[in-house]
Scaffold this active site. Structure first.
Site, PDB file in Angstrom:
ATOM      1  N   ASN A  42       0.857  -1.191   0.000  1.00 41.31           N
ATOM      2  CA  ASN A  42       0.000   0.000   0.000  1.00 41.31           C
ATOM      3  C   ASN A  42       0.886   1.232   0.000  1.00 41.31           C
ATOM      4  O   ASN A  42       2.032   1.177   0.456  1.00 41.31           O
ATOM      5  CB  ASN A  42      -0.878  -0.007   1.264  1.00 41.31           C
ATOM      6  N   HIS A  80       0.932   5.083   1.548  1.00 45.09           N
ATOM      7  CA  HIS A  80       0.270   5.890   2.577  1.00 45.09           C
ATOM      8  C   HIS A  80       0.917   7.279   2.597  1.00 45.09           C
ATOM      9  O   HIS A  80       2.147   7.379   2.578  1.00 45.09           O
ATOM     10  CB  HIS A  80       0.424   5.197   3.938  1.00 45.09           C
ATOM     11  N   SER A 122       4.931   6.755   2.300  1.00 41.69           N
ATOM     12  CA  SER A 122       5.555   5.468   2.596  1.00 41.69           C
ATOM     13  C   SER A 122       4.863   4.370   1.795  1.00 41.69           C
ATOM     14  O   SER A 122       3.641   4.364   1.671  1.00 41.69           O
ATOM     15  CB  SER A 122       5.389   5.108   4.080  1.00 41.69           C
ATOM     16  N   ASP A 174      -2.049   0.314   8.401  1.00 44.31           N
ATOM     17  CA  ASP A 174      -0.830   1.057   8.066  1.00 44.31           C
ATOM     18  C   ASP A 174       0.359   0.621   8.916  1.00 44.31           C
ATOM     19  O   ASP A 174       1.248   1.431   9.213  1.00 44.31           O
ATOM     20  CB  ASP A 174      -1.061   2.577   8.208  1.00 44.31           C
TER      21      ASP A 174
HETATM   22  C1  GRF Z   1      -2.996   8.925  -2.154  1.00 42.94           C
HETATM   23  O1  GRF Z   1      -2.733  10.085  -1.422  1.00 42.94           O
HETATM   24  C2  GRF Z   1      -2.508   7.732  -1.390  1.00 42.94           C
HETATM   25  O2  GRF Z   1      -1.371   7.984  -0.630  1.00 42.94           O
HETATM   26  C3  GRF Z   1      -3.661   7.433  -0.491  1.00 42.94           C
HETATM   27  O3  GRF Z   1      -4.804   7.746  -1.226  1.00 42.94           O
HETATM   28  C4  GRF Z   1      -4.482   8.660  -2.255  1.00 42.94           C
HETATM   29  C5  GRF Z   1      -4.863   8.008  -3.550  1.00 42.94           C
HETATM   30  O4  GRF Z   1      -4.761   8.851  -4.650  1.00 42.94           O
HETATM   31  N1  GRF Z   1      -3.573   6.076  -0.033  1.00 42.94           N
HETATM   32  P1  GRF Z   1      -4.910   8.254  -6.117  1.00 42.94           P
HETATM   33  O5  GRF Z   1      -6.280   7.588  -6.187  1.00 42.94           O
HETATM   34  O6  GRF Z   1      -3.792   7.285  -6.333  1.00 42.94           O
HETATM   35  O7  GRF Z   1      -4.842   9.432  -7.036  1.00 42.94           O
END
Ligand code: GRF
Length: 188
Positions: free
Chosen positions: A107, A109, A136, A145
């Site tokens: 993932n 984050h 991260s 997370d």
């Molecule tokens: C990103 O900020 C990511 O870190 C978080 O959700 C957002 C997703 O944005 N997990 P996108 O859909 O990839 O544009």
């Protein structure tokens, strides 16, 4: 051997686009075999379809969670997916699902973990007076997370930053970080 990656999204999917573009480069260690979403209207699905990537949508509405996750699981396995990359997937995966894919889900984050797990990371970093924010990539475990951090990128917090301006700068860093870390991860 190219590793088949499935991406789960809920929204615009800009990280998914960055991963998909990188996965098309010659010599890339992974390719995107499926983009799946819990939101049939997710803009990222339309983008993926337009770029010749297989997609799958399943709303969880009115469905027991195990049944919803079984549908996602079947779509991923049907597409030959070996590694799952979450990219703005706004749903908690059950412990069962995580166990079935143990060590094979990552993932991204938007914070420098272990700081600011959960939501509103940028507002919390600004409110805390931090000088540096970031993002991260981590392994997904049952703890939100909480899995092994595979890589991070730092982004300075500038005077006058709002959660939105900071989010925009961190997002650009996410797009550079995620493809690089996923490439290392599938190769290990
Ligand atoms: C990103 O900020 C990511 O870190 C978080 O959700 C957002 C997703 O944005 N997990 P996108 O859909 O990839 O544009």
């Amino acid at each position: 051997m190219t590793v088949k990656v499935g991406i789960l999204i809920s929204g615009r999917g800009s990280n998914m686009m960055a991963l998909a573009e990188a996965g098309k480069a010659s010599g890339a260690p992974y390719e995107i075999a499926l983009v799946a979403s819990d939101k049939p209207e997710a803009p990222g699905l339309t983008w993926a379809e337009g770029h010749g990537i297989a997609t799958f949508a399943q709303s969880p509405k009115g469905m027991p969670k195990p049944e919803y996750e079984a549908a996602i699981d079947a779509a991923l396995r049907g597409a030959g997916v070996e590694i799952i990359a979450l990219a703005g997937y706004m749903r908690l995966l059950s412990d069962d699902f995580v166990a079935r894919w143990r060590g094979r889900i990552v993932n991204i984050h938007p914070s420098l973990l272990p700081k600011y797990k959960g939501l509103d990371t940028h507002a919390r970093a600004i409110d805390a007076g931090d000088a540096v924010a970031g993002c991260s990539v981590h392994v997904v475990t049952e703890e939100l997370d909480g899995g092994e951090v595979l890589g991070q990128a730092e982004v300075p917090i500038l005077p006058g930053d709002t959660p939105d301006t900071l989010a925009e700068r961190v997002l650009a860093a996410e797009h550079r970080l995620y493809p690089r870390i996923l490439a290392d991860f599938v190769a290990r």
